[in-house]
Design a protein around this motif. Structure first.
Motif, PDB file in Angstrom:
ATOM      1  N   LYS A 195       0.822  -1.206   0.000  1.00 55.80           N
ATOM      2  CA  LYS A 195       0.000   0.000   0.000  1.00 55.80           C
ATOM      3  C   LYS A 195       0.861   1.264   0.000  1.00 55.80           C
ATOM      4  N   ILE A 196       2.046   1.171   0.600  1.00 56.64           N
ATOM      5  CA  ILE A 196       2.866   2.385   0.709  1.00 56.64           C
ATOM      6  C   ILE A 196       4.149   2.377  -0.124  1.00 56.64           C
ATOM      7  N   THR A 197       4.522   1.227  -0.697  1.00 53.79           N
ATOM      8  CA  THR A 197       5.730   1.229  -1.534  1.00 53.79           C
ATOM      9  C   THR A 197       5.583   0.262  -2.701  1.00 53.79           C
ATOM     10  N   GLU A 198       6.233   0.611  -3.809  1.00 60.28           N
ATOM     11  CA  GLU A 198       6.201  -0.295  -4.964  1.00 60.28           C
ATOM     12  C   GLU A 198       7.289  -1.354  -4.857  1.00 60.28           C
ATOM     13  N   ARG A 199       8.098  -1.271  -3.813  1.00 63.72           N
ATOM     14  CA  ARG A 199       9.237  -2.187  -3.720  1.00 63.72           C
ATOM     15  C   ARG A 199       8.827  -3.597  -3.327  1.00 63.72           C
ATOM     16  N   PHE A 200       7.621  -3.758  -2.806  1.00 60.51           N
ATOM     17  CA  PHE A 200       7.151  -5.112  -2.464  1.00 60.51           C
ATOM     18  C   PHE A 200       5.703  -5.297  -2.884  1.00 60.51           C
ATOM     19  N   ASN A 201       5.471  -6.393  -3.603  1.00 60.91           N
ATOM     20  CA  ASN A 201       4.124  -6.747  -4.020  1.00 60.91           C
ATOM     21  C   ASN A 201       4.062  -8.273  -4.030  1.00 60.91           C
ATOM     22  N   PRO A 202       3.291  -8.861  -3.107  1.00 57.66           N
ATOM     23  CA  PRO A 202       3.309 -10.331  -2.991  1.00 57.66           C
ATOM     24  C   PRO A 202       2.926 -11.049  -4.296  1.00 57.66           C
ATOM     25  N   ARG A 203       1.957 -10.507  -5.012  1.00 52.64           N
ATOM     26  CA  ARG A 203       1.543 -11.142  -6.274  1.00 52.64           C
ATOM     27  C   ARG A 203       2.719 -11.196  -7.254  1.00 52.64           C
ATOM     28  N   GLU A 204       3.483 -10.108  -7.279  1.00 49.23           N
ATOM     29  CA  GLU A 204       4.629 -10.020  -8.181  1.00 49.23           C
ATOM     30  C   GLU A 204       5.712 -11.046  -7.785  1.00 49.23           C
ATOM     31  N   VAL A 205       5.956 -11.177  -6.492  1.00 44.30           N
ATOM     32  CA  VAL A 205       6.971 -12.134  -6.024  1.00 44.30           C
ATOM     33  C   VAL A 205       6.571 -13.554  -6.431  1.00 44.30           C
ATOM     34  N   ILE A 206       5.284 -13.877  -6.270  1.00 39.17           N
ATOM     35  CA  ILE A 206       4.801 -15.219  -6.631  1.00 39.17           C
ATOM     36  C   ILE A 206       4.901 -15.406  -8.150  1.00 39.17           C
ATOM     37  N   LYS A 207       4.501 -14.387  -8.901  1.00 38.19           N
ATOM     38  CA  LYS A 207       4.525 -14.489 -10.363  1.00 38.19           C
ATOM     39  C   LYS A 207       5.952 -14.721 -10.862  1.00 38.19           C
ATOM     40  N   LEU A 208       6.873 -13.910 -10.392  1.00 34.44           N
ATOM     41  CA  LEU A 208       8.270 -14.050 -10.831  1.00 34.44           C
ATOM     42  C   LEU A 208       8.816 -15.432 -10.474  1.00 34.44           C
ATOM     43  N   SER A 209       8.441 -15.927  -9.287  1.00 37.84           N
ATOM     44  CA  SER A 209       8.926 -17.247  -8.875  1.00 37.84           C
ATOM     45  C   SER A 209       8.363 -18.324  -9.782  1.00 37.84           C
ATOM     46  N   LEU A 210       7.070 -18.215 -10.125  1.00 43.29           N
ATOM     47  CA  LEU A 210       6.450 -19.220 -10.992  1.00 43.29           C
ATOM     48  C   LEU A 210       7.022 -19.145 -12.408  1.00 43.29           C
ATOM     49  N   LEU A 211       7.441 -17.949 -12.812  1.00 41.12           N
ATOM     50  CA  LEU A 211       8.028 -17.785 -14.146  1.00 41.12           C
ATOM     51  C   LEU A 211       9.499 -18.195 -14.176  1.00 41.12           C
ATOM     52  N   GLY A 212      10.025 -18.559 -13.015  1.00 45.53           N
ATOM     53  CA  GLY A 212      11.405 -19.034 -12.974  1.00 45.53           C
ATOM     54  C   GLY A 212      12.439 -17.936 -12.897  1.00 45.53           C
ATOM     55  N   GLU A 213      12.012 -16.727 -12.545  1.00 48.56           N
ATOM     56  CA  GLU A 213      12.968 -15.612 -12.449  1.00 48.56           C
ATOM     57  C   GLU A 213      13.678 -15.666 -11.099  1.00 48.56           C
ATOM     58  N   LYS A 214      14.413 -16.759 -10.924  1.00 49.09           N
ATOM     59  CA  LYS A 214      15.031 -17.014  -9.622  1.00 49.09           C
ATOM     60  C   LYS A 214      15.935 -15.864  -9.155  1.00 49.09           C
ATOM     61  N   ASN A 215      16.826 -15.432 -10.038  1.00 46.26           N
ATOM     62  CA  ASN A 215      17.788 -14.419  -9.595  1.00 46.26           C
ATOM     63  C   ASN A 215      17.120 -13.130  -9.163  1.00 46.26           C
ATOM     64  N   GLU A 216      16.143 -12.714  -9.958  1.00 38.95           N
ATOM     65  CA  GLU A 216      15.454 -11.480  -9.612  1.00 38.95           C
ATOM     66  C   GLU A 216      14.791 -11.604  -8.240  1.00 38.95           C
ATOM     67  N   VAL A 217      14.209 -12.769  -7.985  1.00 34.81           N
ATOM     68  CA  VAL A 217      13.505 -12.964  -6.714  1.00 34.81           C
ATOM     69  C   VAL A 217      14.475 -13.015  -5.532  1.00 34.81           C
ATOM     70  N   ILE A 218      15.516 -13.843  -5.649  1.00 36.86           N
ATOM     71  CA  ILE A 218      16.349 -14.056  -4.453  1.00 36.86           C
ATOM     72  C   ILE A 218      17.421 -12.996  -4.247  1.00 36.86           C
TER      73      ILE A 218
END
Lengths: 172, 302
Positions: free
Chosen positions: A44-67
């Motif tokens: 709600k207060i920052t664009e730096r964290f969005n749970p949906r985005e973290v899950i999406k990137l993980s499912l898409l295999g964007e390991k490096n970006e996530v970790i």
């Protein structure tokens, strides 16, 4: 075509890694509705964290970006998203699993290294010092005993945690 | 009346940094006829380590559970983080044989074995289920009827519902009822169940400061004279960090944060000094004024 195939394998590989982790099991149930993001106090207060985005990137295999990114460390573990998820994805627990993977690959915020060192030394994350012991007795509170650190070290070693910690110290 | 006897799990932060919560809990427990048994050689509940190693968290939590099993006593925690973690691990190990086997493999190194014979509750759940509202009512000597407060219960008292389940996380009632037993009025405010952000302090400070600031704005809007907490970390955000929030956002709040046990203690007629109100960073002098109470300087301040 070949490239596409390879992509698919990699993607599957990372979501499988997450799914195989305790806490990460439910990640693949996500259908990206965004209930989590709209329930998240941090999003709600920052664009730096969005749970949906973290899950999406993980499912898409964007390991490096996530970790390697800071997003996974900005979750406050309030469990709002997890409580409201219509697919029963255990989002906060998935994020803990992602943090564990990040640590194994050498990404860890300093404060967690400090927690881990304190734990290895004192069995608790707040240092047990003479000063606080005296303060407790002045306040009329019963003394606390040491935590049986030797016993703790044995379990730490059994879980492989001490090796992780050594790796961290070497890389610093 | 059945005897309320619990092993008191203090966790890492309360016994050294938030002693006002421990002191006031002990005073209140005495009046309620609860017996709190010491647990001197406990270790960290495991929660802060979950981010680093899930297995380590399980082992740490399980060792604490085994210590309680050895004494055949249920655990009461003051920190909802500790409570939530120990409760979750306790339930998981009771129901997941494979996991239990794995964790018992770690515990074997120190001659312990998880059996699954005890329960874990946070103090709010103990007050609700074991002490009971009636018993609490009987101990009220000085109803705080002139006082208006707001509640901030903290996320881990309510969620995940799957494990806690004694209240509705979307519309919680238990904590409000506990507050109202003291005679104080508990005001509704915007985004009441919102998180204070404490768990990421140290990783990022601005986000928690901003989240707590928003809560303080909403609490001030409804005219609450204090905010009541049952979590050491939430309390740190509202109390120790309030002057910092005032500096960063250039805004004055001056809203004291009292532990529920302090509020209840005042209603029981216990003196502010005995409840360690002097330890609060944001002074509760206005609250005491409203209640026509005074506070002496403690030996520590002299």
């Amino acid at each position: 075509m070949e490239y596409g195939k390879e992509e698919k394998t990699t993607n599957l590989a990372f979501s499988k890694v997450v799914t195989s982790r305790l806490g990460g099991e439910t990640i693949s149930l996500c259908y990206q509705c965004g209930t989590c993001a709209s329930s998240c106090p941090v999003a709600k207060i920052t664009e730096r964290f969005n749970p949906r985005e973290v899950i999406k990137l993980s499912l898409l295999g964007e390991k490096n970006e996530v970790i390697s990114g800071d997003a996974i460390w900005l979750c406050c573990s309030c469990y709002n998203c997890q409580e409201r998820c219509p697919q029963k994805v255990e989002i906060a627990d998935v994020i803990y699993a992602l943090r564990n993977i990040a640590l194994e690959e050498g990404y860890i915020p300093n404060i967690y290294s400090e927690f881990a060192s304190a734990l290895l030394n004192d069995g608790r994350i707040v240092k047990v010092s003479k000063f606080v012991e005296n303060k407790r007795s002045v306040l009329g509170l019963p003394p606390l005993q040491p935590t049986g650190v030797d016993a703790l070290r044995k379990i730490l070693s059994a879980t492989g945690f001490d090796k992780l910690q050594q790796k961290e110290e070497e890389s610093e | 009346m059945t005897e309320v006897r619990y092993l008191l799990f203090l966790g890492c932060v309360i016994p050294y940094r938030i002693t006002s919560y421990e002191i006031s809990t002990r005073k209140v427990a005495e009046k309620l006829g609860m017996e709190l048994v010491e647990m001197p050689d406990f270790n960290c509940c495991g929660l802060p380590i979950d981010s680093v190693s899930h297995d380590m968290m399980l082992a740490l939590a399980a060792r604490n559970l085994c210590l309680a099993e050895q004494q055949n006593l249920n655990i009461m925690t003051l920190c909802p983080g500790c409570g939530g973690t120990l409760l979750k691990v306790n339930e998981k190990l009771k129901h997941d044989k494979v996991l239990k086997q794995k964790v018992n493999g770690y515990l074997k190194e120190i001659g312990l074995e998880f059996k699954g014979t005890i329960k874990v509750k946070h103090i709010v759940q103990v007050l609700l289920e074991d002490v009971g509202f009636e018993k609490i009512k009987e101990t009220i000597q000085r109803p705080l009827t002139s006082l208006k407060v707001a509640e901030h219960e903290g996320c881990h008292v309510l969620r995940p519902k799957k494990y806690l389940g004694f209240d509705d996380p979307e519309d919680p009632m238990v904590f409000k009822k506990l507050i109202e037993l003291t005679g104080a009025e508990c005001l509704d405010y915007e985004d009441e169940t919102a998180c204070c952000g404490a768990p990421i302090i140290g990783v990022n400070d601005m986000i928690p400061l901003q989240l707590t600031r928003e809560k303080l704005v909403h609490i001030r809007e409804v005219g609450a004279q204090a905010v009541i907490t049952v979590c050491p970390f939430c309390h740190m955000m509202f109390d120790i960090n309030q002057p910092r929030i005032e500096r960063v956002f250039n805004e004055k709040f001056g809203i004291p944060a009292l532990h529920y046990t302090q509020l209840l203690g005042l209603a029981m007629g216990i003196s502010p000094d005995e409840l360690a109100l002097d330890q609060l960073r944001v002074k509760a002098s206005k609250v005491l004024e409203v209640l026509s109470l005074t506070q002496k300087a403690t030996p520590l301040q002299k």
